[in-house]
Design a protein around this motif. Structure first.
Motif, PDB file in Angstrom:
ATOM      1  N   GLY A 150       0.589  -0.979  -0.024  1.00 36.32           N
ATOM      2  CA  GLY A 150       0.152  -0.132   0.213  1.00 36.32           C
ATOM      3  C   GLY A 150       0.868   1.243   0.212  1.00 36.32           C
ATOM      4  N   ALA A 151       1.906   1.154   0.117  1.00 38.08           N
ATOM      5  CA  ALA A 151       2.967   2.363   0.091  1.00 38.08           C
ATOM      6  C   ALA A 151       2.989   3.322  -1.206  1.00 38.08           C
ATOM      7  CB  ALA A 151       4.411   2.014   0.297  1.00 38.08           C
ATOM      8  N   ARG A 152       2.823   4.356  -1.284  1.00 40.32           N
ATOM      9  CA  ARG A 152       2.639   5.284  -2.619  1.00 40.32           C
ATOM     10  C   ARG A 152       3.697   6.313  -2.525  1.00 40.32           C
ATOM     11  NH1 ARG A 152       0.586   1.301  -3.576  1.00 40.32           N
ATOM     12  NH2 ARG A 152      -1.361   0.941  -4.330  1.00 40.32           N
ATOM     13  N   ARG A 153       4.298   6.490  -1.397  1.00 37.69           N
ATOM     14  CA  ARG A 153       5.478   7.784  -1.684  1.00 37.69           C
ATOM     15  C   ARG A 153       6.799   7.284  -0.689  1.00 37.69           C
ATOM     16  NH1 ARG A 153       3.787  12.829   0.728  1.00 37.69           N
ATOM     17  NH2 ARG A 153       4.120  14.047  -1.150  1.00 37.69           N
ATOM     18  N   ILE A 154       7.858   7.518  -1.288  1.00 36.32           N
ATOM     19  CA  ILE A 154       9.194   7.333  -0.747  1.00 36.32           C
ATOM     20  C   ILE A 154       9.857   8.607  -0.736  1.00 36.32           C
ATOM     21  CG2 ILE A 154      11.212   5.875  -0.778  1.00 36.32           C
ATOM     22  CD1 ILE A 154       9.896   3.459  -1.940  1.00 36.32           C
ATOM     23  N   ALA A 155      10.703   8.967   0.348  1.00 34.94           N
ATOM     24  CA  ALA A 155      11.535  10.177   0.586  1.00 34.94           C
ATOM     25  C   ALA A 155      12.878   9.778  -0.053  1.00 34.94           C
ATOM     26  CB  ALA A 155      11.440  10.541   1.850  1.00 34.94           C
ATOM     27  N   VAL A 156      13.342  10.455  -0.638  1.00 34.57           N
ATOM     28  CA  VAL A 156      14.732  10.594  -1.118  1.00 34.57           C
ATOM     29  C   VAL A 156      15.607  11.777  -0.626  1.00 34.57           C
ATOM     30  CG1 VAL A 156      14.461   9.231  -2.986  1.00 34.57           C
ATOM     31  CG2 VAL A 156      14.262  11.524  -3.421  1.00 34.57           C
ATOM     32  N   GLU A 157      16.769  11.759  -0.333  1.00 30.69           N
ATOM     33  CA  GLU A 157      17.634  12.874  -0.167  1.00 30.69           C
ATOM     34  C   GLU A 157      17.719  13.890  -1.358  1.00 30.69           C
ATOM     35  OE1 GLU A 157      20.757  10.916   2.728  1.00 30.69           O
ATOM     36  OE2 GLU A 157      20.860  10.253   0.908  1.00 30.69           O
ATOM     37  N   ASP A 158      17.816  15.171  -1.053  1.00 28.30           N
ATOM     38  CA  ASP A 158      18.031  16.041  -2.175  1.00 28.30           C
ATOM     39  C   ASP A 158      19.301  17.124  -1.958  1.00 28.30           C
ATOM     40  OD1 ASP A 158      17.369  17.504  -4.535  1.00 28.30           O
ATOM     41  OD2 ASP A 158      16.060  18.837  -3.567  1.00 28.30           O
TER      42      ASP A 158
END
Ligand SMILES: Cc1ncc(COP(=O)(O)O)c(C=O)c1O
Length: 305
Positions: free
Chosen positions: A32-40
């Protein structure tokens, strides 16, 4: 060596981090995950892999202490990809305070931390920095790769997956390719058992440290306006440039002089935001070439940088 909690039952050998991240993304998406954070900024491939697997990559700024956990906490995400030992491309180390904050955020929200430990074997100054996963093996997926210690063409990587996710990740791996190439795995295992990997890394550390030192010396001499970051470890350095410099034009002019460098903008979610900088890979170049390359780079600069 990395201080990871690596129960063999939880290790999944994969075809580099590229496949490792793919498998974790699919397992997260299926639950069910839809968003993953990444470093910017971060490696562009990570954003692409995340999107390719039907998820949104949410950029979170990095400063000199690593990812800004307060900013991360403002987003609703199921996981975050970080490289705590040597952030790519800034080279920053995740500070002890941020490590604690990140793990506290993960345990509070139930989010997963995906620790990409790509070049931690190369630490030239100061004591080794242990893996985050060792502190929270139920919350962190540890990911490593042979690409930076042997060769990218080997296509060998490894995941250590929290117990609650192991079956799901293995299922995706099996459906993908039934398992990674076995002769390659056995050859690598023999290489490690015989102590050859340790010897290889000791030799490389000496050689890469000398190359790194040559890079720093050349930058100080020929580009004194550049602020060099992330040099305590790894295979590349970041040279932050004075605000007025046009990073894209400089890269183009450097390429015209036979010097291949990438601008920091290439790795940002918004390529036109933030201070200009150059990502300088030095590990594959002999010291004389590094010196010549930086001299050429200085010539390519429109004004003293
Ligand atoms: C900096 C960097 N280089 C190379 C790669 C590719 O890694 P691998 O060869 O383990 O798939 C990655 C991963 O996406 C990366 O972040």
């Amino acid at each position: 060596v990395r201080g990871a909690v690596a129960d063999p039952e939880r290790i999944v050998i994969c075809d580099g981090f590229t496949q490792g991240l793919t498998l974790v993304c699919r397992a997260l998406h299926a639950r069910g995950a839809r968003r993953i954070a990444v470093e910017d900024p971060c490696c562009r491939a990570h954003r692409e892999i995340i999107r390719h697997n039907g998820l949104e990559a949410v950029p979170v700024a990095v400063d000199e202490d690593g990812i800004r956990v307060e900013e991360l906490a403002r987003h609703s995400v199921s996981a975050v990809v970080v490289s705590p030992a040597h952030q790519f491309p800034t080279g920053y180390l995740l500070s002890p305070q941020r490590r604690a904050q990140l793990l506290e955020w993960a345990s509070r929200t139930g989010a997963l931390v995906i620790e990409y430990d790509y070049d931690a074997q190369y630490r030239y100054d100061g004591p080794p920095v242990g893996a985050l996963q060792g502190l929270a093996p139920a919350t962190v997926v540890y990911a490593g790769t042979a690409s930076k210690i042997l060769a990218p063409g080997l296509r060998v990587g490894w995941l250590v997956v929290p117990a609650a996710m192991t079956d799901a990740v293995i299922r995706h791996k099996v459906c993908d390719d039934l398992g990674s190439n076995l002769p390659t795995q056995l050859t690598l295992a023999r290489f490690i058992e015989r102590g050859d990997l340790d010897r290889h890394l000791r030799r490389l550390r000496r050689s890469y440290r000398a190359r790194r030192d040559a890079l720093i010396t050349a930058l100080r001499r020929h580009l004194p306006g550049a602020r060099v970051q992330g040099i305590a470890a790894g295979l590349h350095a970041l040279a932050l440039l004075p605000e007025q410099m046009n990073e894209a034009r400089l890269c183009e002019q450097a390429r015209g002089r036979g010097v291949s460098v990438y601008g920091l903008g290439r790795y940002r979610a918004n390529p036109r935001s933030g201070a200009p900088g150059l990502v300088l890979g030095y590990a594959s170049l002999a010291e004389a070439k590094i010196k010549r390359g930086i001299q050429e780079l200085a010539q390519a600069c429109p004004s003293p940088a």
